[in-house]
Motif scaffolding. Structure first.
Motif, PDB file in Angstrom:
ATOM      1  N   LYS A 199       0.856  -1.188   0.000  1.00 43.01           N
ATOM      2  CA  LYS A 199       0.000   0.000   0.000  1.00 43.01           C
ATOM      3  C   LYS A 199       0.889   1.235   0.000  1.00 43.01           C
ATOM      4  CE  LYS A 199      -4.016   2.141   0.626  1.00 43.01           C
ATOM      5  NZ  LYS A 199      -3.877   3.252  -0.289  1.00 43.01           N
TER       6      LYS A 199
ATOM      7  N   ASP B  21       5.117  -4.349   8.477  1.00 46.35           N
ATOM      8  CA  ASP B  21       6.197  -3.403   8.769  1.00 46.35           C
ATOM      9  C   ASP B  21       6.069  -2.911  10.214  1.00 46.35           C
ATOM     10  OD1 ASP B  21       4.503  -1.064   8.865  1.00 46.35           O
ATOM     11  OD2 ASP B  21       4.787  -0.701   6.727  1.00 46.35           O
TER      12      ASP B  21
ATOM     13  N   TRP C 245       2.592  -1.344  10.810  1.00 47.26           N
ATOM     14  CA  TRP C 245       1.387  -1.892  10.166  1.00 47.26           C
ATOM     15  C   TRP C 245       0.376  -2.352  11.202  1.00 47.26           C
ATOM     16  CZ3 TRP C 245      -0.014  -1.666   5.208  1.00 47.26           C
ATOM     17  CH2 TRP C 245      -1.146  -2.393   4.836  1.00 47.26           C
ATOM     18  N   PRO C 246      -0.888  -2.048  11.025  1.00 52.58           N
ATOM     19  CA  PRO C 246      -1.526  -1.310   9.944  1.00 52.58           C
ATOM     20  C   PRO C 246      -1.725   0.165  10.286  1.00 52.58           C
ATOM     21  CG  PRO C 246      -3.228  -2.368  11.226  1.00 52.58           C
ATOM     22  CD  PRO C 246      -1.893  -2.721  11.865  1.00 52.58           C
TER      23      PRO C 246
ATOM     24  N   ARG D 183       4.201   1.151   2.206  1.00 51.63           N
ATOM     25  CA  ARG D 183       3.900   0.300   3.366  1.00 51.63           C
ATOM     26  C   ARG D 183       3.850  -1.172   2.974  1.00 51.63           C
ATOM     27  NH1 ARG D 183       1.470   2.704   7.652  1.00 51.63           N
ATOM     28  NH2 ARG D 183       2.216   0.783   8.625  1.00 51.63           N
ATOM     29  N   HIS D 184       4.279  -1.998   3.905  1.00 53.32           N
ATOM     30  CA  HIS D 184       4.226  -3.447   3.734  1.00 53.32           C
ATOM     31  C   HIS D 184       3.488  -4.052   4.923  1.00 53.32           C
ATOM     32  CE1 HIS D 184       7.726  -2.441   1.182  1.00 53.32           C
ATOM     33  NE2 HIS D 184       7.223  -3.395   0.430  1.00 53.32           N
ATOM     34  N   VAL D 185       2.652  -5.028   4.647  1.00 48.13           N
ATOM     35  CA  VAL D 185       1.988  -5.758   5.723  1.00 48.13           C
ATOM     36  C   VAL D 185       3.087  -6.301   6.635  1.00 48.13           C
ATOM     37  CG1 VAL D 185       0.584  -7.777   6.286  1.00 48.13           C
ATOM     38  CG2 VAL D 185      -0.009  -6.361   4.316  1.00 48.13           C
TER      39      VAL D 185
END
Length: 142
Positions: free
Chosen positions: A80, A104, A107-108, A100-102
């Motif tokens: 995202k 990270d 997250w979220p 963004r990475h799931v």
């Protein structure tokens, strides 16, 4: 529009690395290796909000946000892209583009204020800057 020369807010200068200037915006790389994070700062003095820019510059800023977003996407293939212009801590108009990475570090939730920033090591910084600069050069211009 204010005729004073453009000056980067000290907080932005302290927290980031210069990447390059586009037609309107100075592009900065946030000094936090946990996130691929660009900041675009229109090089106009006295701007606080997007609507403070002239109409044509509003559109130019959107084009530059798109260009930087595409470069980040190509660089790190995020899950995202987050784009925001908050300005609550730094009043100078600036736009964040964060890949963004799931899973990270934040997250979220939003990246602001999560944990301690992890400054780039010199070699990682040089590599990230070189890749982003090449991608910005090849990205379509609006």
């Amino acid at each position: 529009m204010d005729a004073a020369p453009f000056e980067l807010h000290p907080r932005l200068a302290a927290d980031s690395h210069f990447l390059r200037d586009l037609e309107l915006s100075r592009v900065l790389l946030m000094d936090d290796a946990r996130f691929a994070w660009l900041i675009l700062v229109p090089m106009r003095s006295g701007m606080r909000d997007w609507i403070d820019l002239a109409h044509a510059e509003q559109h130019r800023l959107l084009d530059e946000v798109e260009r930087c977003s595409r470069a980040l996407r190509a660089c790190v293939r995020p899950d995202k892209l987050n784009v925001a212009a908050l300005g609550n801590m730094v009043p100078q108009l600036h736009v964040h583009v964060v890949a963004r990475h799931v899973g990270d570090a934040a997250w979220p939730k939003p990246v602001w204020g999560v944990g301690e920033a992890a400054p780039y090591a010199a070699d990682a910084l040089a590599a990230r800057k070189a890749e982003l600069l090449a991608l910005l050069e090849s990205a379509p211009r609006g």
